[in-house]
Design a protein around this motif. Structure first.
Motif, PDB file in Angstrom:
ATOM      1  N   ILE A  44       0.858  -1.184   0.000  1.00 59.36           N
ATOM      2  CA  ILE A  44       0.000   0.000   0.000  1.00 59.36           C
ATOM      3  C   ILE A  44       0.894   1.233   0.000  1.00 59.36           C
ATOM      4  O   ILE A  44       1.518   1.576   0.996  1.00 59.36           O
ATOM      5  CB  ILE A  44      -0.928   0.026   1.218  1.00 59.36           C
ATOM      6  N   GLY A  45       0.975   1.903  -1.153  1.00 52.35           N
ATOM      7  CA  GLY A  45       1.793   3.101  -1.268  1.00 52.35           C
ATOM      8  C   GLY A  45       2.904   2.924  -2.272  1.00 52.35           C
ATOM      9  O   GLY A  45       3.753   2.034  -2.124  1.00 52.35           O
ATOM     10  N   GLY A  46       2.900   3.773  -3.306  1.00 49.75           N
ATOM     11  CA  GLY A  46       3.887   3.665  -4.374  1.00 49.75           C
ATOM     12  C   GLY A  46       4.931   4.761  -4.345  1.00 49.75           C
ATOM     13  O   GLY A  46       5.281   5.322  -5.384  1.00 49.75           O
ATOM     14  N   GLY A  47       5.438   5.077  -3.148  1.00 49.28           N
ATOM     15  CA  GLY A  47       6.533   6.029  -3.030  1.00 49.28           C
ATOM     16  C   GLY A  47       7.872   5.318  -3.127  1.00 49.28           C
ATOM     17  O   GLY A  47       7.973   4.204  -3.650  1.00 49.28           O
ATOM     18  N   TYR A  48       8.909   5.946  -2.607  1.00 46.46           N
ATOM     19  CA  TYR A  48      10.262   5.397  -2.742  1.00 46.46           C
ATOM     20  C   TYR A  48      10.383   3.999  -2.131  1.00 46.46           C
ATOM     21  O   TYR A  48      10.904   3.083  -2.760  1.00 46.46           O
ATOM     22  CB  TYR A  48      11.284   6.344  -2.100  1.00 46.46           C
ATOM     23  N   ALA A  49       9.905   3.825  -0.900  1.00 49.05           N
ATOM     24  CA  ALA A  49      10.014   2.514  -0.264  1.00 49.05           C
ATOM     25  C   ALA A  49       9.098   1.495  -0.931  1.00 49.05           C
ATOM     26  O   ALA A  49       9.478   0.342  -1.143  1.00 49.05           O
ATOM     27  CB  ALA A  49       9.687   2.627   1.230  1.00 49.05           C
ATOM     28  N   GLY A  50       7.887   1.918  -1.276  1.00 48.09           N
ATOM     29  CA  GLY A  50       6.919   0.994  -1.855  1.00 48.09           C
ATOM     30  C   GLY A  50       7.358   0.431  -3.191  1.00 48.09           C
ATOM     31  O   GLY A  50       7.250  -0.779  -3.434  1.00 48.09           O
ATOM     32  N   ALA A 106       3.172   1.361   3.163  1.00 50.00           N
ATOM     33  CA  ALA A 106       4.246   2.227   2.665  1.00 50.00           C
ATOM     34  C   ALA A 106       3.639   3.534   2.167  1.00 50.00           C
ATOM     35  O   ALA A 106       3.997   4.036   1.105  1.00 50.00           O
ATOM     36  CB  ALA A 106       5.018   1.530   1.546  1.00 50.00           C
ATOM     37  N   THR A 107       2.710   4.075   2.956  1.00 50.33           N
ATOM     38  CA  THR A 107       1.955   5.253   2.524  1.00 50.33           C
ATOM     39  C   THR A 107       2.692   6.565   2.733  1.00 50.33           C
ATOM     40  O   THR A 107       2.165   7.630   2.391  1.00 50.33           O
ATOM     41  CB  THR A 107       0.591   5.296   3.240  1.00 50.33           C
TER      42      THR A 107
END
Length: 368
Positions: free
Chosen positions: A9-15, A100-101
């Motif tokens: 859940i969350g498509g940022g750097y970590a995701g 990973a929001t």
């Protein structure tokens, strides 16, 4: 053959890092409300320079070869049924779920809306405001505030620019006074007015701002670079407030699992790991979590492998550009005081391209 269903859940750097690491060994579903990856590192410049408007947007379509992307908003983690519930009512089954929001940043370092067009429109509005402002006030003297002040000054050499910081020195979270002194010298040499020990709040009249001593600052444009807020309100509303600490961050153990949950992980800005919330740390967490998720899905019985313990990053370089050709880099030195490097190193490492080629490669694109 896949070892299980992993919902990120969350498509940022970590995701995106974690999803890519697990693609091919698990059935990965990446959930994000945005239709593209938002390269936040380039957003401050995009909010000032029109030619950078679309640079922060990188499509997700080449990230996963085997997994899939779902554009939508997660509203609940149903731990009883082991499903992620979306705002549309769709349910995504999981064997492991990863939160990973990330965190919400002040503008212009924010993706407004859900589409590229909406976010680009927001950047264009900031650019027009900067281009016409007579006096721009930036509140916050951390890395973001210093970088934004420099971008505005170089774009608008004719405007008045003020940076107000509540602390007694710029970049005071670094734990070393030299970077702050160097940033102050650069800003003052470029006619940026720097107000230290100045806790700023909006005044009673439009376009006025007041510090704790009652001093009034008048500015027709302001940006607030005063920290971030973890994107966890949805967890609290869904009944998972016990997963959060007092600051709203997800509590995790040393394996990056949510406390008491073998199948729920949290990585990046959203969790409570005590370290600088910077991109290299988010990527390192993603790598550790990916290993531990594979271990959990693949191991059983007497041959069960032990998970890795995440070691908070204590020596992450901090890079603060002053525009595209200057800046400073704080490089931790084991057992000694951190080294502070100048424009050449900073330009090569970040200032010129803002790490855009690197992130494009991470998402399966060429650097250009």
């Amino acid at each position: 053959m896949y070892d299980g269903d992993v919902v990120v859940i969350g498509g940022g750097y970590a995701g995106v890092r974690l999803a890519r690491r697990l693609d091919g060994t698990a059935r990965v579903t990446l959930v994000d409300r945005k239709e593209v990856f938002f390269h936040r590192i380039a957003s401050l410049r995009a909010g000032v320079h029109p030619e950078w408007t679309h640079t922060p947007f990188i499509p997700y379509d080449r990230l996963l070869r085997h997994g899939r992307l779902v554009t939508g908003k997660a509203v609940r983690v149903d731990t009883a049924e082991r499903q992620v519930v979306l705002a549309t009512g769709e349910r995504l089954p999981y064997d492991v779920v990863v939160i990973a929001t990330g965190a919400d940043y002040p503008e212009p370092a924010r993706f407004t809306g859900t589409t590229t067009e909406e976010a680009a429109k927001s950047f264009a509005e900031h650019q027009r405001d900067v281009a016409t402002a007579e006096h721009v006030l930036v509140v916050g003297g951390g890395p973001g505030g210093v970088e934004l002040s420099a971008e505005i000054r170089l774009a608008r050499p004719d405007a008045r620019v003020t940076l107000a910081h509540s602390g007694s020195a710029l970049l005071d979270s670094v734990g070393n006074a030299r970077p702050g002194r160097k940033a102050l010298a650069w800003l003052e040499s470029h006619d940026v007015e720097v107000l230290l020990d100045s806790f700023m709040s909006p005044g009673t009249d439009f376009g006025t701002y007041r510090d704790a001593r009652g001093t009034i600052v008048e500015a027709d444009l302001s940006f607030w670079a005063t920290g971030t807020t973890p994107n966890t309100l949805w967890l609290r509303l869904a009944g998972h407030g016990d997963w959060l600490n007092a600051a709203g961050r997800v509590k995790v153990d040393r394996t990056l699992r949510v406390e008491g949950r073998l199948d729920v992980f949290a990585v990046g800005d959203v969790n409570d790991v005590s370290e600088l919330k910077v991109t290299p740390a988010a990527l390192a967490q993603a790598d550790t979590a990916a290993h531990n998720i594979r271990t959990y899905l693949q191991s059983s019985g007497k041959h069960r492998r032990e998970p890795r313990l995440y070691r908070p990053t204590r020596r992450t370089p901090l890079i603060v550009p002053f525009g595209s050709a200057d800046g400073l880099t704080v490089l931790p030195v084991p057992g000694g005081e951190a080294a502070v490097l100048g424009s050449r190193t900073t330009t090569l490492a970040k200032a010129k391209s803002l790490m855009t080629p690197y992130m494009r490669r991470q998402l399966g694109y060429t650097a250009a």
